[in-house]
Enzyme design. Structure first.
Site, PDB file in Angstrom:
ATOM      1  N   CYS A   1      47.007  12.873  41.948  1.00 40.78           N
ATOM      2  CA  CYS A   1      46.657  13.729  43.085  1.00 40.78           C
ATOM      3  C   CYS A   1      45.430  14.615  42.862  1.00 40.78           C
ATOM      4  O   CYS A   1      44.436  14.450  43.561  1.00 40.78           O
ATOM      5  CB  CYS A   1      47.855  14.590  43.467  1.00 40.78           C
ATOM      6  SG  CYS A   1      49.195  13.587  44.117  1.00 40.78           S
TER       7      CYS A   1
ATOM      8  N   LYS B   1      51.598  14.445  32.630  1.00 39.49           N
ATOM      9  CA  LYS B   1      52.342  15.696  32.425  1.00 39.49           C
ATOM     10  C   LYS B   1      53.767  15.313  32.045  1.00 39.49           C
ATOM     11  O   LYS B   1      54.147  14.131  32.175  1.00 39.49           O
ATOM     12  CB  LYS B   1      52.310  16.572  33.677  1.00 39.49           C
ATOM     13  CG  LYS B   1      53.047  15.973  34.870  1.00 39.49           C
ATOM     14  CD  LYS B   1      53.111  16.983  36.000  1.00 39.49           C
ATOM     15  CE  LYS B   1      53.903  16.431  37.171  1.00 39.49           C
ATOM     16  NZ  LYS B   1      54.008  17.373  38.266  1.00 39.49           N
TER      17      LYS B   1
HETATM   18  N1  LIG Z   1      52.578  11.151  43.557  1.00 29.65           N
HETATM   19  C1  LIG Z   1      52.620  12.423  43.933  1.00 29.65           C
HETATM   20  O1  LIG Z   1      52.999  13.300  43.168  1.00 29.65           O
HETATM   21  C2  LIG Z   1      52.215  12.804  45.332  1.00 29.65           C
HETATM   22  C3  LIG Z   1      52.549  14.085  45.815  1.00 29.65           C
HETATM   23  C4  LIG Z   1      52.176  14.423  47.112  1.00 29.65           C
HETATM   24  C5  LIG Z   1      51.445  13.528  47.881  1.00 29.65           C
HETATM   25  N2  LIG Z   1      51.104  12.315  47.366  1.00 29.65           N
HETATM   26  C6  LIG Z   1      50.371  11.386  48.234  1.00 29.65           C
HETATM   27  O2  LIG Z   1      51.307  10.452  48.766  1.00 29.65           O
HETATM   28  C7  LIG Z   1      50.691   9.164  48.893  1.00 29.65           C
HETATM   29  C8  LIG Z   1      51.485   8.133  48.115  1.00 29.65           C
HETATM   30  O3  LIG Z   1      51.428   8.475  46.750  1.00 29.65           O
HETATM   31  P1  LIG Z   1      52.363   7.768  45.660  1.00 29.65           P
HETATM   32  O4  LIG Z   1      52.088   8.448  44.374  1.00 29.65           O
HETATM   33  O5  LIG Z   1      53.745   7.713  46.177  1.00 29.65           O
HETATM   34  O6  LIG Z   1      51.725   6.303  45.665  1.00 29.65           O
HETATM   35  P2  LIG Z   1      52.211   4.992  44.886  1.00 29.65           P
HETATM   36  O7  LIG Z   1      50.991   4.267  44.522  1.00 29.65           O
HETATM   37  O8  LIG Z   1      53.216   5.370  43.844  1.00 29.65           O
HETATM   38  O9  LIG Z   1      52.995   4.158  45.993  1.00 29.65           O
HETATM   39  C9  LIG Z   1      52.398   3.581  47.117  1.00 29.65           C
HETATM   40  C10 LIG Z   1      53.247   2.393  47.550  1.00 29.65           C
HETATM   41  O10 LIG Z   1      52.768   1.927  48.809  1.00 29.65           O
HETATM   42  C11 LIG Z   1      52.922   0.513  48.821  1.00 29.65           C
HETATM   43  N3  LIG Z   1      52.123  -0.066  49.900  1.00 29.65           N
HETATM   44  C12 LIG Z   1      50.795  -0.301  49.956  1.00 29.65           C
HETATM   45  N4  LIG Z   1      50.457  -0.842  51.138  1.00 29.65           N
HETATM   46  C13 LIG Z   1      51.594  -0.950  51.861  1.00 29.65           C
HETATM   47  C14 LIG Z   1      51.905  -1.440  53.160  1.00 29.65           C
HETATM   48  N5  LIG Z   1      50.951  -1.902  53.968  1.00 29.65           N
HETATM   49  N6  LIG Z   1      53.173  -1.404  53.590  1.00 29.65           N
HETATM   50  C15 LIG Z   1      54.152  -0.921  52.786  1.00 29.65           C
HETATM   51  N7  LIG Z   1      53.930  -0.460  51.537  1.00 29.65           N
HETATM   52  C16 LIG Z   1      52.669  -0.461  51.086  1.00 29.65           C
HETATM   53  C17 LIG Z   1      52.508   0.114  47.419  1.00 29.65           C
HETATM   54  O11 LIG Z   1      52.944  -1.191  47.095  1.00 29.65           O
HETATM   55  C18 LIG Z   1      53.191   1.198  46.586  1.00 29.65           C
HETATM   56  O12 LIG Z   1      54.496   0.821  46.213  1.00 29.65           O
HETATM   57  C19 LIG Z   1      49.253   9.345  48.424  1.00 29.65           C
HETATM   58  O13 LIG Z   1      48.440   9.612  49.522  1.00 29.65           O
HETATM   59  C20 LIG Z   1      49.342  10.545  47.520  1.00 29.65           C
HETATM   60  O14 LIG Z   1      48.126  11.244  47.438  1.00 29.65           O
HETATM   61  C21 LIG Z   1      51.489  11.932  46.120  1.00 29.65           C
END
Ligand SMILES: NC(=O)c1ccc[n+]([C@@H]2O[C@H](COP(=O)([O-])OP(=O)(O)OC[C@H]3O[C@@H](n4cnc5c(N)ncnc54)[C@H](O)[C@@H]3O)[C@@H](O)[C@H]2O)c1
Length: 441
Positions: free
Chosen positions: A266, A327
């Protein structure tokens, strides 16, 4: 309520499971067949404390289902959450291809009213783009079905994601439609019992709020890292300074730990994306560039200390590395300082023996088999045959190790600590040479 979540990563899976936990019927959709197959066998693909048990429980009650069937997902929920990744594009801006692909999928299959909830971190103006894709796709289908697009950014922290989702500090809902705000308030009511946590605002402000939060936290870290480098040069101890300023209630103790740089999925990408958004809006965000530059430089600080100690050429040296995850309490290695550090050590000719309580599989996935990098299951065994210990992640089991054993095992009896876990005076007493961050060397 019926809820569909697109994306079963850290955010989508936690959101889906927590919404199921309080009684909703949730369908989680992902394009990754292997991930969905594993989830259907009760195997959680990520490490997040408490998540395993909750996935199993909610699968057993049938409140959560996992599928790759997009049409089934769209048909199921009145709420359609978009929780897919928004990685940085080549120019640093957020790559919206996955978010917009989900929007298109929803529009291709919807046949009744949907609330499309954007939970991914997306730049200001994305809700308008999602709306446009849906309208365009509906036009191509020759249908006109009512829908709303809401911005509902997620503030959970990896490592405490369930706790954060179940007891959020705030729930930001960005919408211009009061009726949609009420629907979201109803969905979040179970997480909102002790006091009002839902903050309703316009969509653009909600989108910007998420970036503002992450950029502020990243700024605090870079500020302290900047000061730690200065403290070293001035003969001051940054840990005293941290206590001295953290006790000021206007500043507080959170996010002012000096270290070897921030990482994760992030902060690095969100600071970059906000900088890029500013640029596109004709504004040069000087502070954000500095926050990013200071962090890039900070990831090199331990490497520089190691090279000052041993010289530029590290051929024949072996380093034990504690901590690969960006982390503690996560297996996430995206943008982790450990990657920069171990790659730099190997580049300079050294070998690395690394241990992490949860991220070894992730490291194996990233690095595969490399003769210069041994990934080991034991915190103690990585020390065997190593010249020095390098601490990169502040996992609790590193806080109070057996220093006698470290001293007798390490060839050179040196610790390079990127997280200031120990007292320098105590290390000297123990006969260990100790390099920390901002503490006078
Ligand atoms: N990881 C964190 O701590 C966190 C915290 C707050 C916000 N975010 C935000 O949330 C969002 C997701 O982050 P994350 O860490 O969960 O990502 P991630 O990469 O862990 O997971 C994303 C998932 O989306 C799937 N995906 C991609 N295209 C798709 C589609 N068309 N249909 C269905 N699934 C699909 C991928 O296969 C993957 O499993 C990002 O924008 C991130 O910035 C993340």
């Amino acid at each position: 309520m019926k809820v569909t979540i697109f994306g079963t990563g850290y955010v989508g899976l936690v959101t889906g499971i927590c919404l199921a936990e309080v009684g909703n019927e949730v369908v989680c959709v992902d394009i990754d067949q292997e991930k969905i197959d594993r989830l259907n066998q009760g195997i959680v693909p990520i490490y997040e404390p408490g998540l395993d048990a909750m996935v199993k429980e909610n699968m057993a009650t049938g409140r959560v289902k996992f599928t790759t069937d997009m049409a089934e997902g769209v048909e199921h929920g009145v709420f359609q959450f978009i929780a897919v990744g928004t990685p940085p594009d080549e120019d640093g801006s957020a790559d919206l291809q996955y978010v917009l692909a989900v929007a298109k999928t929803i529009a291709e299959h919807m046949d009744d009213y949907k609330v499309i909830v954007d939970k991914s971190t997306v730049p200001v103006g994305t809700a308008d783009k999602v709306k446009a894709v849906i309208q365009e796709t509906q036009q191509q289908r020759g249908v006109e079905i009512d829908f709303d697009v809401v911005s509902n950014p997620e503030f959970l922290k990896e490592g405490a994601a369930i706790e954060d989702f179940m007891k959020p500090d705030r729930i930001v809902v960005g919408t211009d439609n009061p009726r949609t705000a009420e629907l979201l308030k109803a969905l979040y009511a179970p997480f909102n019992r002790s006091h009002e946590r839902v903050i309703v605002m316009d969509v653009r402000s909600a989108e910007l709020t998420k970036y503002a939060a992450n950029a502020m936290l990243a700024t605090k870290i870079s500020f302290m890292n900047e000061l730690s480098n200065l403290a070293e040069r001035l003969g001051a101890d940054i840990e005293h300074v941290r206590n001295g300023i953290g006790s000021d209630s206007r500043i507080g103790y959170d996010f002012i730990y000096p270290g070897c740089g921030y990482g994760g999925s992030c902060f690095p990408k969100d600071v970059k994306a906000l900088e890029r958004t500013a640029q596109q809006a004709g504004y040069k965000a000087e502070l954000l560039s500095a926050v990013e530059n200071v962090n890039d430089r900070q990831k090199q600080v331990l490497v520089n200390k190691i090279k000052q100690h041993y010289g530029e050429d590290l051929t024949g040296k072996t380093f034990a590395l504690w901590g690969l995850a960006f982390k503690p309490k996560t297996d996430d290695m995206r943008e982790a300082p450990s990657r920069v550090i171990l790659e730099a050590l190997i580049e300079a000719g050294a070998s690395v023996q690394a241990y992490d309580p949860e991220a070894l599989n992730e490291a194996r996935r990233i690095y595969g088999d490399k003769p210069e990098l041994k990934l080991m299951e034991s915190q103690d065994r990585v020390l065997e045959g190593a010249n020095a210990l390098v601490i990169v992640t502040e996992w609790k089991n590193f806080w109070s190790p057996d220093f006698d054993m470290i001293k007798t095992t390490l060839k050179d009896k040196v610790i390079f600590d990127g997280r200031n876990l120990y007292q320098p005076e105590m290390m000297t007493r123990m006969g260990l040479q100790y390099y920390a961050i901002g503490r006078g060397q």
